[in-house]
Design a protein around this motif. Structure first.
Motif, mmCIF file in Angstrom:
data_model
loop_
_atom_site.group_PDB
_atom_site.id
_atom_site.type_symbol
_atom_site.label_atom_id
_atom_site.label_comp_id
_atom_site.label_asym_id
_atom_site.label_seq_id
_atom_site.Cartn_x
_atom_site.Cartn_y
_atom_site.Cartn_z
ATOM 1 N N VAL A 1 87.380 -28.377 -54.403
ATOM 2 C CA VAL A 1 87.336 -27.614 -53.322
ATOM 3 C C VAL A 1 86.479 -26.278 -53.241
ATOM 4 N N PRO A 2 85.794 -25.941 -52.326
ATOM 5 C CA PRO A 2 84.940 -24.757 -52.524
ATOM 6 C C PRO A 2 85.882 -23.864 -51.877
ATOM 7 N N TYR A 3 85.182 -22.543 -52.587
ATOM 8 C CA TYR A 3 86.005 -21.363 -52.312
ATOM 9 C C TYR A 3 85.685 -20.822 -50.763
ATOM 10 N N CYS A 4 85.017 -21.590 -50.057
ATOM 11 C CA CYS A 4 84.537 -21.246 -48.688
ATOM 12 C C CYS A 4 85.579 -21.779 -47.668
ATOM 13 N N VAL A 5 86.566 -22.594 -48.054
ATOM 14 C CA VAL A 5 87.611 -23.262 -47.237
ATOM 15 C C VAL A 5 88.707 -22.428 -47.222
ATOM 16 N N SER A 6 89.354 -22.452 -45.904
ATOM 17 C CA SER A 6 90.636 -21.937 -45.785
ATOM 18 C C SER A 6 91.670 -22.788 -44.986
ATOM 19 N N LEU A 7 92.563 -22.470 -44.911
ATOM 20 C CA LEU A 7 93.836 -23.089 -44.357
ATOM 21 C C LEU A 7 93.942 -22.732 -43.169
ATOM 22 N N THR A 8 93.695 -21.372 -43.058
ATOM 23 C CA THR A 8 93.786 -20.773 -41.572
ATOM 24 C C THR A 8 92.513 -20.673 -40.909
ATOM 25 N N PRO A 9 92.434 -20.563 -39.574
ATOM 26 C CA PRO A 9 91.335 -20.162 -38.895
ATOM 27 C C PRO A 9 90.735 -18.919 -39.442
ATOM 28 N N PRO A 10 89.361 -18.812 -39.609
ATOM 29 C CA PRO A 10 88.551 -17.627 -40.283
ATOM 30 C C PRO A 10 88.809 -16.426 -39.076
ATOM 31 N N ASP A 11 88.591 -16.951 -37.782
ATOM 32 C CA ASP A 11 88.869 -15.860 -36.795
ATOM 33 C C ASP A 11 90.052 -15.460 -36.366
ATOM 34 N N GLN A 12 91.247 -15.742 -37.022
ATOM 35 C CA GLN A 12 92.671 -15.548 -36.774
ATOM 36 C C GLN A 12 92.599 -14.223 -36.987
ATOM 37 N N GLY A 13 93.332 -13.403 -35.863
ATOM 38 C CA GLY A 13 93.570 -12.093 -35.852
ATOM 39 C C GLY A 13 92.404 -11.314 -35.237
ATOM 40 N N GLN A 14 91.507 -11.958 -35.156
ATOM 41 C CA GLN A 14 90.250 -11.101 -34.532
ATOM 42 C C GLN A 14 89.966 -11.293 -32.990
ATOM 43 N N GLY A 15 91.006 -11.667 -32.355
ATOM 44 C CA GLY A 15 90.935 -11.909 -31.087
ATOM 45 C C GLY A 15 92.385 -12.678 -30.462
ATOM 46 N N ASN A 16 92.311 -12.782 -29.270
ATOM 47 C CA ASN A 16 93.521 -13.664 -28.688
ATOM 48 C C ASN A 16 92.905 -14.442 -27.611
ATOM 49 N N ASN A 17 93.256 -15.841 -27.864
ATOM 50 C CA ASN A 17 92.913 -16.948 -27.144
ATOM 51 C C ASN A 17 93.206 -16.580 -25.688
ATOM 52 N N GLU A 18 94.331 -15.864 -25.351
ATOM 53 C CA GLU A 18 94.431 -15.557 -23.947
ATOM 54 C C GLU A 18 93.058 -14.607 -23.284
ATOM 55 N N TYR A 19 92.571 -14.176 -24.004
ATOM 56 C CA TYR A 19 91.165 -13.335 -23.581
ATOM 57 C C TYR A 19 89.819 -14.096 -23.647
ATOM 58 N N GLY A 20 89.984 -15.467 -23.840
ATOM 59 C CA GLY A 20 88.960 -16.377 -23.745
ATOM 60 C C GLY A 20 88.127 -16.338 -25.262
ATOM 61 N N VAL A 21 88.804 -16.050 -26.237
ATOM 62 C CA VAL A 21 87.911 -16.297 -27.582
ATOM 63 C C VAL A 21 88.138 -17.665 -28.017
ATOM 64 N N VAL A 22 86.702 -17.999 -28.404
ATOM 65 C CA VAL A 22 86.767 -19.551 -28.626
ATOM 66 C C VAL A 22 86.960 -19.584 -30.055
ATOM 67 N N ARG A 23 87.796 -20.385 -30.559
ATOM 68 C CA ARG A 23 88.238 -20.708 -31.933
ATOM 69 C C ARG A 23 87.584 -21.799 -32.505
ATOM 70 N N LYS A 24 87.109 -21.695 -33.920
ATOM 71 C CA LYS A 24 86.392 -22.731 -34.530
ATOM 72 C C LYS A 24 87.577 -23.746 -34.758
ATOM 73 N N ALA A 25 87.264 -24.926 -34.680
ATOM 74 C CA ALA A 25 88.171 -26.181 -34.928
ATOM 75 C C ALA A 25 88.334 -26.542 -36.495
ATOM 76 N N PRO A 26 89.388 -26.836 -36.904
ATOM 77 C CA PRO A 26 89.497 -27.376 -38.283
ATOM 78 C C PRO A 26 88.566 -28.690 -38.581
ATOM 79 N N ALA A 27 88.213 -28.951 -39.569
ATOM 80 C CA ALA A 27 87.383 -30.128 -39.882
ATOM 81 C C ALA A 27 88.513 -31.205 -39.855
#
Length: 196
Positions: free
Chosen positions: A105-131
């Motif tokens: 597993v590369p260090y660039c893998v995350s179990l949580t969205p990398p953009d978590q806490g950087q916005g709120n989906n209620e305000y139209g933030v598009v989140r990256k989907a998991p692989a």
């Protein structure tokens, strides 16, 4: 040495005229740049639309890429599946190998969205989907890998780059006495995985 400088009304007037002229030049050129940029964008998009109309993209009835992606899923969708990681130098020589439970597993893998806490989906933030394997890729150091040694369960970490390439297999390569195990597991002369 003492120098005195007296500011007269004429000096102030000249400075104000220079500032006003400079502002006018900036406004004029920024308007031209914006206008030129918009024209260039319209020309580019118009050219693209013409090309699409004249040469529409073909569609496929079979996707070899999706087939190979599904093969990857079928190969690694097995708990305890072993992976054989061979490190190769820039000259093509194999330096050694690791045997892992599962994939490295590369260090660039995350179990949580990398953009978590950087916005709120209620305000139209598009989140990256998991692989497809349920993790998120792309944040962090993708040249460092870690994994679980196949026979001992030990933590193993290695780095790629700077002339080191990785060859990953789901089966061991034919036994080569010059390729040394780098971890705590090895393939014996009968092709069996044993503790080193």
């Amino acid at each position: 040495m003492h120098v005195e400088f007296t500011v007269t009304r004429e000096h102030v007037r000249r400075i104000l005229l220079l500032v006003a002229a400079a502002t006018a030049v900036v406004i004029t050129f920024s308007g031209c740049t914006e206008s030129s940029g918009k024209k260039e964008q319209k020309r580019t998009l118009g050219g693209y639309d013409q090309l699409v109309a004249k040469q529409p993209s073909e569609t496929m009835t079979y996707s070899p890429t999706r087939n190979t992606a599904n093969f990857w899923i079928k190969t690694w969708n097995k708990p305890g599946k072993l992976s054989y990681v061979y490190l190769q130098n820039g000259d093509g020589d194999l330096l050694g190998y690791y045997i892992f439970k599962g994939l490295p597993v590369p260090y660039c893998v995350s179990l949580t969205p990398p953009d978590q806490g950087q916005g709120n989906n209620e305000y139209g933030v598009v989140r990256k989907a998991p692989a497809v394997d349920g993790v998120y890729y792309g944040e962090g150091d993708c040249s460092r890998y870690f994994g679980i040694d196949a026979t001992t369960g030990a933590y193993i970490e290695y780095t790629t780059g700077l002339g080191i390439n990785v060859l990953l297999y789901d089966q061991p390569l034919p036994n080569d006495p010059n390729v040394k195990p780098l971890g705590r597991s090895r393939v014996d002369k009968n092709g069996k995985v044993v503790t080193n």
